[in-house]
Design an enzyme around this catalytic site. Structure first.
Site, PDB file in Angstrom:
ATOM      1  N   LYS A 146       9.236  -7.584   5.252  1.00 38.67           N
ATOM      2  CA  LYS A 146      10.053  -6.373   5.426  1.00 38.67           C
ATOM      3  C   LYS A 146      10.814  -6.324   6.761  1.00 38.67           C
ATOM      4  O   LYS A 146      11.931  -5.822   6.818  1.00 38.67           O
ATOM      5  CB  LYS A 146       9.171  -5.126   5.292  1.00 38.67           C
ATOM      6  CG  LYS A 146       8.660  -4.911   3.862  1.00 38.67           C
ATOM      7  CD  LYS A 146       7.876  -3.625   3.784  1.00 38.67           C
ATOM      8  CE  LYS A 146       7.210  -3.479   2.435  1.00 38.67           C
ATOM      9  NZ  LYS A 146       6.479  -2.228   2.328  1.00 38.67           N
TER      10      LYS A 146
ATOM     11  N   ASP B 224      10.679   3.864   0.841  1.00 37.67           N
ATOM     12  CA  ASP B 224       9.414   4.608   0.961  1.00 37.67           C
ATOM     13  C   ASP B 224       9.686   6.025   1.472  1.00 37.67           C
ATOM     14  O   ASP B 224       8.946   6.952   1.159  1.00 37.67           O
ATOM     15  CB  ASP B 224       8.444   3.900   1.910  1.00 37.67           C
ATOM     16  CG  ASP B 224       7.755   2.718   1.243  1.00 37.67           C
ATOM     17  OD1 ASP B 224       7.787   2.646  -0.010  1.00 37.67           O
ATOM     18  OD2 ASP B 224       7.208   1.864   1.956  1.00 37.67           O
TER      19      ASP B 224
HETATM   20  P1  NAP Z   1      -0.720  -1.233   7.717  1.00 41.80           P
HETATM   21  O1  NAP Z   1       0.611  -1.387   8.387  1.00 41.80           O
HETATM   22  O2  NAP Z   1      -1.637  -2.392   7.637  1.00 41.80           O
HETATM   23  O3  NAP Z   1      -1.503  -0.033   8.488  1.00 41.80           O
HETATM   24  C1  NAP Z   1      -2.849   0.241   8.181  1.00 41.80           C
HETATM   25  C2  NAP Z   1      -3.287   1.548   8.835  1.00 41.80           C
HETATM   26  O4  NAP Z   1      -4.624   1.830   8.386  1.00 41.80           O
HETATM   27  C3  NAP Z   1      -3.330   1.495  10.368  1.00 41.80           C
HETATM   28  O5  NAP Z   1      -2.985   2.750  10.886  1.00 41.80           O
HETATM   29  C4  NAP Z   1      -4.809   1.177  10.630  1.00 41.80           C
HETATM   30  O6  NAP Z   1      -5.266   1.625  11.885  1.00 41.80           O
HETATM   31  C5  NAP Z   1      -5.466   2.001   9.536  1.00 41.80           C
HETATM   32  N1  NAP Z   1      -6.818   1.530   9.261  1.00 41.80           N
HETATM   33  C6  NAP Z   1      -7.191   0.367   8.652  1.00 41.80           C
HETATM   34  N2  NAP Z   1      -8.544   0.288   8.592  1.00 41.80           N
HETATM   35  C7  NAP Z   1      -9.024   1.415   9.174  1.00 41.80           C
HETATM   36  C8  NAP Z   1     -10.345   1.913   9.423  1.00 41.80           C
HETATM   37  N3  NAP Z   1     -11.432   1.222   9.060  1.00 41.80           N
HETATM   38  N4  NAP Z   1     -10.475   3.123  10.036  1.00 41.80           N
HETATM   39  C9  NAP Z   1      -9.366   3.835  10.414  1.00 41.80           C
HETATM   40  N5  NAP Z   1      -8.103   3.407  10.217  1.00 41.80           N
HETATM   41  C10 NAP Z   1      -7.926   2.206   9.594  1.00 41.80           C
HETATM   42  O7  NAP Z   1      -0.558  -0.701   6.232  1.00 41.80           O
HETATM   43  P2  NAP Z   1       0.691   0.072   5.589  1.00 41.80           P
HETATM   44  O8  NAP Z   1       1.660  -0.903   5.079  1.00 41.80           O
HETATM   45  O9  NAP Z   1       1.144   1.105   6.547  1.00 41.80           O
HETATM   46  O10 NAP Z   1      -0.004   0.741   4.305  1.00 41.80           O
HETATM   47  C11 NAP Z   1      -0.952   1.786   4.428  1.00 41.80           C
HETATM   48  C12 NAP Z   1      -1.369   2.266   3.036  1.00 41.80           C
HETATM   49  O11 NAP Z   1      -0.259   2.881   2.382  1.00 41.80           O
HETATM   50  C13 NAP Z   1      -1.825   1.132   2.096  1.00 41.80           C
HETATM   51  O12 NAP Z   1      -2.917   1.611   1.344  1.00 41.80           O
HETATM   52  C14 NAP Z   1      -0.632   0.914   1.184  1.00 41.80           C
HETATM   53  O13 NAP Z   1      -0.999   0.426  -0.097  1.00 41.80           O
HETATM   54  C15 NAP Z   1      -0.109   2.342   1.076  1.00 41.80           C
HETATM   55  N6  NAP Z   1       1.314   2.411   0.706  1.00 41.80           N
HETATM   56  C16 NAP Z   1       1.617   3.058  -0.444  1.00 41.80           C
HETATM   57  C17 NAP Z   1       2.940   3.187  -0.818  1.00 41.80           C
HETATM   58  C18 NAP Z   1       3.262   3.924  -2.085  1.00 41.80           C
HETATM   59  O14 NAP Z   1       4.386   3.793  -2.572  1.00 41.80           O
HETATM   60  N7  NAP Z   1       2.331   4.698  -2.609  1.00 41.80           N
HETATM   61  C19 NAP Z   1       3.956   2.640  -0.016  1.00 41.80           C
HETATM   62  C20 NAP Z   1       3.618   1.986   1.161  1.00 41.80           C
HETATM   63  C21 NAP Z   1       2.266   1.875   1.512  1.00 41.80           C
HETATM   64  P3  NAP Z   1      -5.124   0.681  13.205  1.00 41.80           P
HETATM   65  O15 NAP Z   1      -3.700   0.823  13.660  1.00 41.80           O
HETATM   66  O16 NAP Z   1      -6.086   1.272  14.159  1.00 41.80           O
HETATM   67  O17 NAP Z   1      -5.471  -0.719  12.758  1.00 41.80           O
END
Ligand code: NAP
Length: 277
Positions: free
Chosen positions: A69, A104
């Site tokens: 991305k 998004d």
């Molecule tokens: P990402 O960039 O990997 O970010 C992950 C986030 O989760 C970070 O803030 C991380 O905190 C936090 N995290 C991970 N493990 C944790 C834990 N054990 N305790 C507390 N915080 C934790 O992921 P992303 O791309 O933003 O995606 C996030 C979610 O949104 C995913 O589930 C994805 O499938 C979903 N999503 C859905 C859509 C949709 O269309 N529905 C679109 C986009 C994303 P740290 O910064 O401290 O590591």
């Protein structure tokens, strides 16, 4: 390849998990188009050369998923949303120019608009959990809608602080331990972390918010996360991640194929069935 066949694809590494082919091929069939949506597995090393030949390969555009991305943003002409979020997930051509956006942002807003009408009426304070790419799209969307105060709670506080630099004074970075104290004033709570996803720990949260608060979870696998279950059990209005996934696909389809598709109950049921497999 036939000249009249229009095509688009999702580019990722891996791309096998993507539900985009299911969604777009459903719409192609529903609207009777002579078109095709494919899956393209492309490594990070080969992404730039793949993009350079996108049109020669017969594509009108593409969705881009992990890990491409940021590269997609750098290799295209991004709109304001993609620029602000720092990532592009949808590519299309305007003349010879490869343009990009981040759908998004509108997927998040359109899902709330359709599943929780008037969710933003009088909304001043939101709590967003997470500071990854999805959280950036959510925060940008909320600022676009005029939300004045966004508490950005993240496990790593330093990462939360980068949001204030990126999005300005409406964002208030907070530590994970401050979450419960912030929920009382929130009229919208959004989970943009990976917590609650299949295979991950659940999001442990005490939903002590106002009865009028709305809860949104971006996680869509499982379909009903424990956060959504808890919100519904408390009588709060809630929007799930699958709705956002479906709504974010709308604009790409329009840009490539010229038809504005509808997110229908039938499409939702199709993707739900696939997620349950
Ligand atoms: P990402 O960039 O990997 O970010 C992950 C986030 O989760 C970070 O803030 C991380 O905190 C936090 N995290 C991970 N493990 C944790 C834990 N054990 N305790 C507390 N915080 C934790 O992921 P992303 O791309 O933003 O995606 C996030 C979610 O949104 C995913 O589930 C994805 O499938 C979903 N999503 C859905 C859509 C949709 O269309 N529905 C679109 C986009 C994303 P740290 O910064 O401290 O590591």
């Amino acid at each position: 390849m036939r000249q009249d066949l229009r095509a688009a694809c999702v580019i990722g590494w891996p791309a096998g998990h993507s539900r985009s082919p299911l969604i777009h091929n459903y719409w192609i069939k529903k609207y009777g188009l002579d078109a095709e949506y494919r899956r393209e597995e492309v490594t990070a090393e080969k992404f730039a050369s793949f993009i350079a030949k996108l049109r020669d390969k017969g594509y009108a555009g593409a969705n881009v998923t992990l890990p491409h991305k940021e590269a997609a943003l750098a290799l295209s002409k991004p709109d304001d949303r993609a620029e602000a979020v720092g990532a592009s997930n949808t590519l299309w051509f305007e003349g010879d120019t490869l343009c990009s956006t981040n759908t998004d942002v509108e997927g998040f807003l359109a899902n709330l608009d359709s599943s929780v009408p008037n969710w933003d009426r009088g909304l001043e304070t939101a709590v967003v959990l997470g500071a990854g790419g999805a959280a950036r799209a959510v925060v940008y969307a909320l600022i676009e809608r005029g939300v004045e105060r966004i508490h950005l709670v993240n496990r790593s506080f330093e990462r939360a602080q980068t949001f204030r630099k990126r999005f300005g004074p409406k964002v208030h970075p907070a530590r994970w331990t401050e979450m419960t104290g912030l929920l009382g004033a929130a009229r919208l709570v959004v989970n943009a972390t990976t917590l609650g996803m299949s295979g991950q720990r659940d999001l442990d949260i005490n939903l002590r918010c106002n009865d009028a608060a709305v809860v949104a979870d971006l996680v869509y696998d499982p379909l009903e996360t424990s956060l959504i279950k808890a919100a519904r059990a408390r009588g709060l209005r809630a929007a799930d991640g699958l709705g956002m996934l479906l709504h974010q696909a709308v604009r790409g389809f329009f840009l490539w194929f010229g038809v504005m598709p509808e997110v229908t109950a039938e499409l939702r049921a199709l993707v739900e069935a696939d997620l349950r497999k």
